[in-house]
Design an enzyme around this catalytic site. Structure first.
Site, short mmCIF file in Angstrom:
data_model
loop_
_atom_site.label_atom_id
_atom_site.label_comp_id
_atom_site.label_asym_id
_atom_site.label_seq_id
_atom_site.Cartn_x
_atom_site.Cartn_y
_atom_site.Cartn_z
N LYS A 32 51.26 52.46 16.35
CA LYS A 32 50.78 51.09 16.23
C LYS A 32 51.29 50.30 17.43
O LYS A 32 52.50 50.17 17.63
CB LYS A 32 51.28 50.47 14.92
N GLU A 39 54.71 57.13 10.08
CA GLU A 39 54.16 58.29 9.37
C GLU A 39 52.64 58.31 9.44
O GLU A 39 51.98 57.30 9.20
CB GLU A 39 54.62 58.25 7.91
N ASP A 77 52.77 40.70 0.91
CA ASP A 77 51.39 40.88 1.34
C ASP A 77 50.78 42.13 0.70
O ASP A 77 50.13 42.93 1.37
CB ASP A 77 51.32 40.99 2.87
N PRO A 83 44.81 45.55 -1.28
CA PRO A 83 44.23 46.90 -1.16
C PRO A 83 44.32 47.49 0.24
O PRO A 83 44.45 48.71 0.39
CB PRO A 83 42.77 46.68 -1.58
N ASN A 141 46.77 47.34 2.20
CA ASN A 141 48.13 47.82 2.45
C ASN A 141 48.59 48.86 1.44
O ASN A 141 49.78 49.19 1.37
CB ASN A 141 49.11 46.64 2.46
N ASP A 150 52.74 48.22 5.94
CA ASP A 150 52.71 46.89 6.53
C ASP A 150 53.71 45.91 5.89
O ASP A 150 53.36 45.11 5.01
CB ASP A 150 51.30 46.29 6.48
#
Length: 335
Positions: free
Chosen positions: A13, A63, A108, A111, A113, A126
């Site tokens: 990321k 991961e 947060d 769906p 996350n 996240d």
């Protein structure tokens, strides 16, 4: 990507270059990397490394998850069964229970996350908005009264800009549970403001009559408690929600087992041994009759078409014959 030193496949990321100079985004990125490292759990995506590239861009090696987000599953249009939804929620509860015990609030849950692997194992991802104790940057976002989270799944206290604790995650998670079972969000509106208002003021969503008949009152009770506007009336911990899920699962299993046993008893009974063959013989007779009628109809249609092909010739011959007779009659009258 592949991590060279460990020879493992990872998801990389990378922060957008234009955001690298924004302190708030860098702080969120750092928080996303550090929060999961404070918790090691099978249902939380692992963070392997955080670094800065030669170009000065922060990145995270995490991961690699082979599966789909819960959002992708919901958007596919396929209905999520009650048993599968319970399984997904149970794993989320176990993960968040551990996270909360580490003094971390995700803030947060939605769906997007929640990752569902091919074998239905769950990974929460996240932690960029997580509130972490003794992590000063995570407190600043709430101290200024800013809204933290996604409007569709945001708890009433988050909507008001108040400090959120673990019960805010429970509210959001229960909202995801409703959407899994109903196939629609708990609240819908044309704007973010409308969603925030509904999450603050409207009662917990209700299943319609058909859905309630399929799911049962226990499911509605979980939604009512998990999405209570009053924090004190809500589940006070994920363990409490998990206990109700276990109870629901046991009753769901008993109901299905009862149905299977009733079916087996019927098939083994005298009536079952008689009626089942009669049923299949009746179906065979019906199909045979339908096939006979269909073939007979085809024959009749073919015969009618053949007869119709000669009708115009007969009509013309008959007409000319009548005309000829009329001419002879007029000639005889003239003489």
């Amino acid at each position: 990507a592949r991590q060279v030193d460990s020879e493992r496949e990872v998801a990389l990321k990378v922060m957008q270059a234009e955001l690298a100079s924004d302190g708030a985004f860098v702080a969120r990125f750092t928080r996303e990397a550090k929060a999961p490292n404070l918790t090691q759990h099978k249902n939380i995506a692992s963070i392997y490394h955080m670094g800065i590239s030669a170009a000065g861009i922060p990145y995270i090696a995490m991961e690699f998850i082979e599966g789909k987000s819960l959002r992708e599953i919901l958007n596919s249009g396929s209905r999520i069964s009650l048993n599968r939804a319970i399984g997904i929620l149970r794993q989320c509860c176990e993960a968040l229970s551990y996270v909360h015990s580490c003094s971390i609030v995700h803030r947060d849950i939605k769906p997007e996350n929640i990752m569902v692997l091919d074998n239905d194992d769950v990974k929460i991802i996240d932690f960029g908005l997580a509130k972490v104790e003794n992590f000063p940057q995570s407190q600043k976002l709430t101290s200024t009264g800013n809204l933290i989270g996604s409007a569709t799944y945001m708890s009433p206290e988050q909507c008001r800009g108040l400090v959120a604790d673990s019960r805010a995650d429970i509210y959001s998670l229960t909202s995801c549970f409703f959407e899994m079972l109903a196939g629609r969000p708990a609240y819908e509106a044309d704007s973010v403001v409308g969603l925030v208002y509904k999450n603050m003021t409207e009662p917990p969503p209700r299943f319609n009559v058909v859905e309630l008949r399929r799911l049962g009152n226990r499911v509605q009770s979980i939604i009512d408690t998990g999405m209570s506007k009053n924090v004190e009336s809500r589940y006070q911990s994920c363990d409490e929600l998990l206990a109700d899920l276990e109870d629901l699962s046991s009753h769901t299993g008993e109901s299905q087992e009862s149905i299977h046993k009733s079916t087996d008893r019927f098939l083994a009974s005298r009536f079952g041994r008689i009626l089942v063959p009669v049923f299949f013989v009746s179906i065979a007779c019906f199909l045979g009759s339908a096939l006979f009628v269909w073939n007979d109809s085809k024959t009749n249609i073919a015969r009618n078409v053949a007869d119709a092909s000669f009708a115009p010739q007969d009509y013309r011959f008959s007409k000319s014959k009548q005309i000829g007779s009329s001419v002879r009659l007029r000639q005889n009258a003239a003489h």
